[in-house]
Structure formats: C-alpha cells, structure tokens
Write a protein that holds these residues in place. Structure first.
Motif, PDB file in Angstrom:
ATOM      1  N   ASP A 127     128.969 112.852 -75.231  1.00  0.00           N
ATOM      2  CA  ASP A 127     128.452 113.632 -74.342  1.00  0.00           C
ATOM      3  C   ASP A 127     127.115 114.579 -75.059  1.00  0.00           C
ATOM      4  OD1 ASP A 127     128.216 115.847 -72.752  1.00  0.00           O
ATOM      5  OD2 ASP A 127     130.286 116.873 -73.233  1.00  0.00           O
ATOM      6  N   PRO A 128     126.204 113.889 -74.727  1.00  0.00           N
ATOM      7  CA  PRO A 128     124.553 114.385 -75.322  1.00  0.00           C
ATOM      8  C   PRO A 128     124.877 115.944 -75.150  1.00  0.00           C
ATOM      9  CG  PRO A 128     124.480 112.719 -74.070  1.00  0.00           C
ATOM     10  CD  PRO A 128     125.837 112.937 -73.786  1.00  0.00           C
ATOM     11  N   GLY A 129     125.055 116.652 -74.022  1.00  0.00           N
ATOM     12  CA  GLY A 129     125.012 118.021 -74.011  1.00  0.00           C
ATOM     13  C   GLY A 129     125.596 118.818 -75.108  1.00  0.00           C
ATOM     14  N   ALA A 130     126.740 118.403 -75.722  1.00  0.00           N
ATOM     15  CA  ALA A 130     127.305 118.882 -76.727  1.00  0.00           C
ATOM     16  C   ALA A 130     126.514 118.895 -77.842  1.00  0.00           C
ATOM     17  CB  ALA A 130     128.729 118.254 -77.140  1.00  0.00           C
ATOM     18  N   LEU A 131     125.493 118.434 -78.005  1.00  0.00           N
ATOM     19  CA  LEU A 131     124.603 118.444 -79.219  1.00  0.00           C
ATOM     20  C   LEU A 131     123.638 119.512 -78.924  1.00  0.00           C
ATOM     21  CD1 LEU A 131     123.562 114.607 -79.557  1.00  0.00           C
ATOM     22  CD2 LEU A 131     125.489 116.065 -80.759  1.00  0.00           C
ATOM     23  N   LEU A 132     123.867 120.188 -77.797  1.00  0.00           N
ATOM     24  CA  LEU A 132     122.895 121.483 -77.514  1.00  0.00           C
ATOM     25  C   LEU A 132     123.790 122.668 -77.616  1.00  0.00           C
ATOM     26  CD1 LEU A 132     120.809 120.175 -74.148  1.00  0.00           C
ATOM     27  CD2 LEU A 132     119.925 120.298 -76.714  1.00  0.00           C
TER      28      LEU A 132
ATOM     29  N   GLU B 124     122.972 122.562 -89.274  1.00  0.00           N
ATOM     30  CA  GLU B 124     123.130 121.893 -87.816  1.00  0.00           C
ATOM     31  C   GLU B 124     123.855 120.337 -88.077  1.00  0.00           C
ATOM     32  OE1 GLU B 124     122.520 121.915 -84.057  1.00  0.00           O
ATOM     33  OE2 GLU B 124     121.127 122.986 -85.261  1.00  0.00           O
ATOM     34  N   ARG B 125     123.423 119.698 -89.221  1.00  0.00           N
ATOM     35  CA  ARG B 125     124.012 118.521 -89.301  1.00  0.00           C
ATOM     36  C   ARG B 125     125.581 118.519 -89.628  1.00  0.00           C
ATOM     37  NH1 ARG B 125     120.734 116.994 -92.964  1.00  0.00           N
ATOM     38  NH2 ARG B 125     121.776 117.716 -94.751  1.00  0.00           N
ATOM     39  N   GLU B 126     126.021 119.377 -90.334  1.00  0.00           N
ATOM     40  CA  GLU B 126     127.432 119.443 -90.580  1.00  0.00           C
ATOM     41  C   GLU B 126     128.183 119.873 -89.399  1.00  0.00           C
ATOM     42  OE1 GLU B 126     127.979 122.412 -93.543  1.00  0.00           O
ATOM     43  OE2 GLU B 126     126.903 121.347 -95.152  1.00  0.00           O
ATOM     44  N   TRP B 127     127.684 120.827 -88.896  1.00  0.00           N
ATOM     45  CA  TRP B 127     128.436 121.255 -87.547  1.00  0.00           C
ATOM     46  C   TRP B 127     128.492 119.993 -86.684  1.00  0.00           C
ATOM     47  CZ3 TRP B 127     131.887 123.547 -84.835  1.00  0.00           C
ATOM     48  CH2 TRP B 127     131.613 123.613 -83.509  1.00  0.00           C
ATOM     49  N   THR B 128     127.180 119.211 -86.281  1.00  0.00           N
ATOM     50  CA  THR B 128     127.369 118.237 -85.403  1.00  0.00           C
ATOM     51  C   THR B 128     128.603 117.317 -85.891  1.00  0.00           C
ATOM     52  OG1 THR B 128     124.988 118.236 -84.897  1.00  0.00           O
ATOM     53  CG2 THR B 128     126.020 116.210 -84.509  1.00  0.00           C
ATOM     54  N   ARG B 129     128.498 116.794 -87.011  1.00  0.00           N
ATOM     55  CA  ARG B 129     129.547 115.846 -87.425  1.00  0.00           C
ATOM     56  C   ARG B 129     131.066 116.610 -87.124  1.00  0.00           C
ATOM     57  NH1 ARG B 129     128.343 115.863 -92.229  1.00  0.00           N
ATOM     58  NH2 ARG B 129     129.545 117.164 -93.309  1.00  0.00           N
ATOM     59  N   VAL B 130     131.306 117.686 -87.707  1.00  0.00           N
ATOM     60  CA  VAL B 130     132.580 118.507 -87.328  1.00  0.00           C
ATOM     61  C   VAL B 130     132.789 118.488 -85.867  1.00  0.00           C
ATOM     62  CG1 VAL B 130     133.898 120.544 -87.469  1.00  0.00           C
ATOM     63  CG2 VAL B 130     132.444 119.693 -89.604  1.00  0.00           C
ATOM     64  N   PHE B 131     131.932 118.931 -85.125  1.00  0.00           N
ATOM     65  CA  PHE B 131     131.924 119.163 -83.569  1.00  0.00           C
ATOM     66  C   PHE B 131     132.481 117.883 -82.825  1.00  0.00           C
ATOM     67  CE2 PHE B 131     130.101 120.987 -79.510  1.00  0.00           C
ATOM     68  CZ  PHE B 131     131.490 121.360 -79.012  1.00  0.00           C
ATOM     69  N   VAL B 132     131.427 116.708 -83.020  1.00  0.00           N
ATOM     70  CA  VAL B 132     131.658 115.459 -82.548  1.00  0.00           C
ATOM     71  C   VAL B 132     133.149 115.050 -82.746  1.00  0.00           C
ATOM     72  CG1 VAL B 132     131.072 113.005 -82.274  1.00  0.00           C
ATOM     73  CG2 VAL B 132     129.156 115.031 -82.348  1.00  0.00           C
ATOM     74  N   ASP B 133     133.275 115.105 -83.859  1.00  0.00           N
ATOM     75  CA  ASP B 133     134.649 114.538 -84.422  1.00  0.00           C
ATOM     76  C   ASP B 133     135.859 115.526 -83.780  1.00  0.00           C
ATOM     77  OD1 ASP B 133     136.379 112.799 -86.155  1.00  0.00           O
ATOM     78  OD2 ASP B 133     137.076 114.829 -87.073  1.00  0.00           O
ATOM     79  N   GLY B 134     135.735 116.476 -83.679  1.00  0.00           N
ATOM     80  CA  GLY B 134     136.669 117.576 -83.004  1.00  0.00           C
ATOM     81  C   GLY B 134     136.891 117.234 -81.504  1.00  0.00           C
ATOM     82  N   LEU B 135     135.797 116.990 -80.904  1.00  0.00           N
ATOM     83  CA  LEU B 135     135.822 116.897 -79.616  1.00  0.00           C
ATOM     84  C   LEU B 135     136.418 115.412 -79.164  1.00  0.00           C
ATOM     85  CD1 LEU B 135     132.073 117.640 -78.435  1.00  0.00           C
ATOM     86  CD2 LEU B 135     134.164 118.873 -77.847  1.00  0.00           C
ATOM     87  N   ALA B 136     136.315 114.440 -79.976  1.00  0.00           N
ATOM     88  CA  ALA B 136     136.977 113.083 -79.993  1.00  0.00           C
ATOM     89  C   ALA B 136     138.592 113.286 -80.413  1.00  0.00           C
ATOM     90  CB  ALA B 136     136.266 112.250 -81.028  1.00  0.00           C
ATOM     91  N   LYS B 137     138.850 114.266 -81.096  1.00  0.00           N
ATOM     92  CA  LYS B 137     140.239 114.332 -81.495  1.00  0.00           C
ATOM     93  C   LYS B 137     140.721 115.465 -80.522  1.00  0.00           C
ATOM     94  CE  LYS B 137     139.685 112.936 -86.291  1.00  0.00           C
ATOM     95  NZ  LYS B 137     139.917 113.397 -87.798  1.00  0.00           N
TER      96      LYS B 137
ATOM     97  N   SER C  39     136.787 122.152 -78.156  1.00  0.00           N
ATOM     98  CA  SER C  39     136.292 121.918 -76.758  1.00  0.00           C
ATOM     99  C   SER C  39     135.141 122.594 -76.457  1.00  0.00           C
ATOM    100  CB  SER C  39     137.309 122.503 -75.582  1.00  0.00           C
ATOM    101  OG  SER C  39     137.258 124.176 -75.706  1.00  0.00           O
ATOM    102  N   PHE C  40     134.241 122.091 -75.473  1.00  0.00           N
ATOM    103  CA  PHE C  40     132.680 122.499 -75.171  1.00  0.00           C
ATOM    104  C   PHE C  40     132.545 123.145 -73.822  1.00  0.00           C
ATOM    105  CE2 PHE C  40     128.456 121.048 -74.094  1.00  0.00           C
ATOM    106  CZ  PHE C  40     127.818 122.128 -74.576  1.00  0.00           C
ATOM    107  N   PRO C  41     133.138 124.585 -73.817  1.00  0.00           N
ATOM    108  CA  PRO C  41     132.617 125.448 -72.485  1.00  0.00           C
ATOM    109  C   PRO C  41     131.409 125.232 -72.361  1.00  0.00           C
ATOM    110  CG  PRO C  41     134.081 126.499 -74.228  1.00  0.00           C
ATOM    111  CD  PRO C  41     133.315 125.409 -74.931  1.00  0.00           C
ATOM    112  N   HIS C  42     131.079 125.106 -70.958  1.00  0.00           N
ATOM    113  CA  HIS C  42     129.628 124.888 -70.666  1.00  0.00           C
ATOM    114  C   HIS C  42     129.431 124.853 -69.088  1.00  0.00           C
ATOM    115  CE1 HIS C  42     130.239 120.716 -70.692  1.00  0.00           C
ATOM    116  NE2 HIS C  42     129.320 120.712 -69.988  1.00  0.00           N
TER     117      HIS C  42
END
Length: 319
Positions: free
Chosen positions: A106-111, A270-283, A287-290
């Motif tokens: 979900d590339p949008g989550a990276l924004l 930014e790098r830490e959050w991306t790792r935590v967020f992507v892993d959290g979305l998968a698990k 969630s990514f309200p947008h």
C-alpha cells in the motif's frame, strides 16, 4: 483569506527529459497537508516557502519511467520524493528514495504523517507504560496515527481533541482513543479535567493556542510536552503565528519539559516509523485512516476541504 479555486492554475507543458544523473518519474500519489497553507503565506520557515507563479511541491510516490545516463536507476521502480503537485517530475537520482517491494503493498501508507508523531512520542516525550497521553487535533493525518503510536508504546490512557462527534466516535472505536474533548463544547480545560482527572503525563500538541494552554494546566509534575504543529494559526491564515499564554511559575513548579519537534533532529525517525508501520499494517495492529481524491485537478479541492475539516486522517490525491 480562505482558499478558492482562483488561487490555483493547472498548467500544461511538455514532459521533460532526464539529464545525466537524473530520472523522470510519473507520479501516482501525492499527499496534501495543512502545512501547505502555511508555506503559501509564511516567509520564515525551516523549509522553503511556495512562490507565487511557481509549482507547489510536496511528498509524492511515483514510478521511474526514464533514466538519464549515470543515474543507476532502472525504469519501472517505485520511488518516494518531494515533487508532488505535478504528473511528471525530473529529479536527481540522489533526491529519491527507492520503495522496496515489502513496503509497496500500500504505497499510500508511505505518505503517512506518522514519522513526526513517532519522533515526538517515542524519542522526545518517551511514552511508557501507565502514561496518560493527550493529542490535540486527533482527527488529522498526524493525530490519527499519534493515538495508535501512544497505545503501541504502552500508554494506559489516550485522550484527544476534535470538533466532530462523528470523528470522535471513530477515534474511539478504531484508533486507540479512550476519550475526546470537543471544541466549542465548553472550555477545553474543564473537559480535560472530566475525562482525565488523573492528569496528563504526555502532551502531543498539533494545535497550540487554547488547547495547549489547557493541556499544560492539566499536566502532571514531570509531564513532557512535544510541540508538533500550530494548526490554530495555520488554518486561520496566519502562518505559524499561534500566540499561547503559559504560566511559567506552573511550568517550574511541575518541572515540565516542553520541546518543539522537527524531523531534522531525528534523522532515523522516518526509517524507523516506516518499518514499524508497515509491519503493524500487515499484522493488523495499525490502521491507516485516509481519504483519496482522484486527478491532479482535484488537489486544490483536497487542500480546501482539508483546511475546512471535511476529511479525517491523511489526504491523498491519486494522479
């Protein structure tokens, strides 16, 4: 002065060619943020302001469609960069971040706007087990993630502020908030006393003004206050000017820490959050309200609606 369609023009021009060390990117998604309003009117910012008659810019994700000599980038890869508000962008290869396949589901989550909240709550405010956290502007792109981050870091109780009963309900049901205080329904100070009688240990402020004043008044001894935004000024058209009255004697007596937060001071966030967020979305733990609007021509509308409080979470435009 409120934004209108007359403040924007869509310009058609030829697609540029990448030169040596450059790439041509076809943008797919761009983020729209409240800070863009500030960049239109404020001159003294830690980042460049927009200039009348020049293209706006902001975080975007796109696909490399052509690469100049010595760029060492293959066409077809997804990248994140800072030249949104256009269909095509030419950038130096050093100005883009490659999106690895594991992050691209979900590339949008990276924004998302989670990195500043991550830096504030984990690095500056040091949220821990048993803390009561208050997030002002809880329904915004940053606030919707800040509540989840606070819960992830072990907060006992998470309280936020918003102006919509519908948003408050969703913040409770889906996004980690226990209670919400409502703007224009009595003073914020009195509402905080009711919903957080034990006081506040952490304040993550994106609004300033009355809400910051109320949070500090209800903060406990040793409270940590992280300042991330000034929405009461930004959305009012005054740039970053958000006058706030604080009792210095109270700050001293309760030994509070107040600190402005910028990602410039947290290069790894930014790098830490991306790792935590992507892993959290998968698990399923994040969630990514947008909201997504479609077409570059809708970007000004997206910004106007964001300023008016019509959207919840991150606002994206699909190009």
């Amino acid at each position: 002065m409120p934004l209108t369609s007359e403040h924007f023009r869509v310009i058609t021009t030829t697609v540029p060619r990448p030169g040596p060390g450059e790439v041509l990117v076809r943008n797919r998604l761009m983020a729209v943020t409240a800070a863009m309003c500030t960049m239109m009117v404020a001159e003294e910012l830690p980042i460049p302001s927009y200039r009348r008659g020049s293209p706006l810019w902001g975080a975007a994700i796109g696909e490399v469609v052509a690469a100049g000599p010595a760029s060492e980038i293959e066409p077809g890869v997804l990248v994140k960069h800072g030249l949104g508000w256009r269909d095509y962008a030419v950038l130096e290869a050093t100005e883009i971040d490659l999106i690895v396949p594991a992050d691209a589901h979900d590339p949008g989550a990276l924004l998302s706007h989670g990195a500043p909240a991550w830096a504030a709550l984990r690095g500056v405010a040091r949220v821990g087990s048993g803390d009561t956290v208050f997030v002002s502007g809880a329904a915004g792109g940053l606030g919707t993630l800040a509540g989840q981050i606070a819960r992830h870091l072990g907060a006992k109780r998470v309280v936020g502020s918003t102006g919509s009963p519908e948003k408050a309900d969703r913040l409770r049901r889906e996004l980690g908030y226990d209670e919400l205080v409502m703007r224009n329904e009595g003073t914020v100070t009195s509402q905080l006393r009711l919903v957080a009688p034990e006081g506040l240990d952490i304040v993550c402020d994106t609004v300033g003004g009355e809400q910051l004043e109320a949070a500090v008044e209800n903060a406990n001894t040793g409270a940590r206050v992280a300042l991330l935004g000034a929405l009461s000024g930004q959305l009012g058209g005054d740039g970053l000017s958000t006058p706030t009255r604080l009792d210095s004697a109270l700050l001293i007596r309760r030994r509070m820490e107040i600190r402005g937060v910028s990602l410039r001071d947290h290069p790894d966030a930014e790098r830490e959050w991306t790792r935590v967020f992507v892993d959290g979305l998968a698990k399923g733990s994040f969630s990514f309200p947008h909201t997504r609007l479609h077409g570059l021509e809708r970007a000004p509308e997206a910004l106007r609606e964001l300023v008016a409080g019509e959207h919840m979470g991150t606002v994206l435009v699909e190009l």
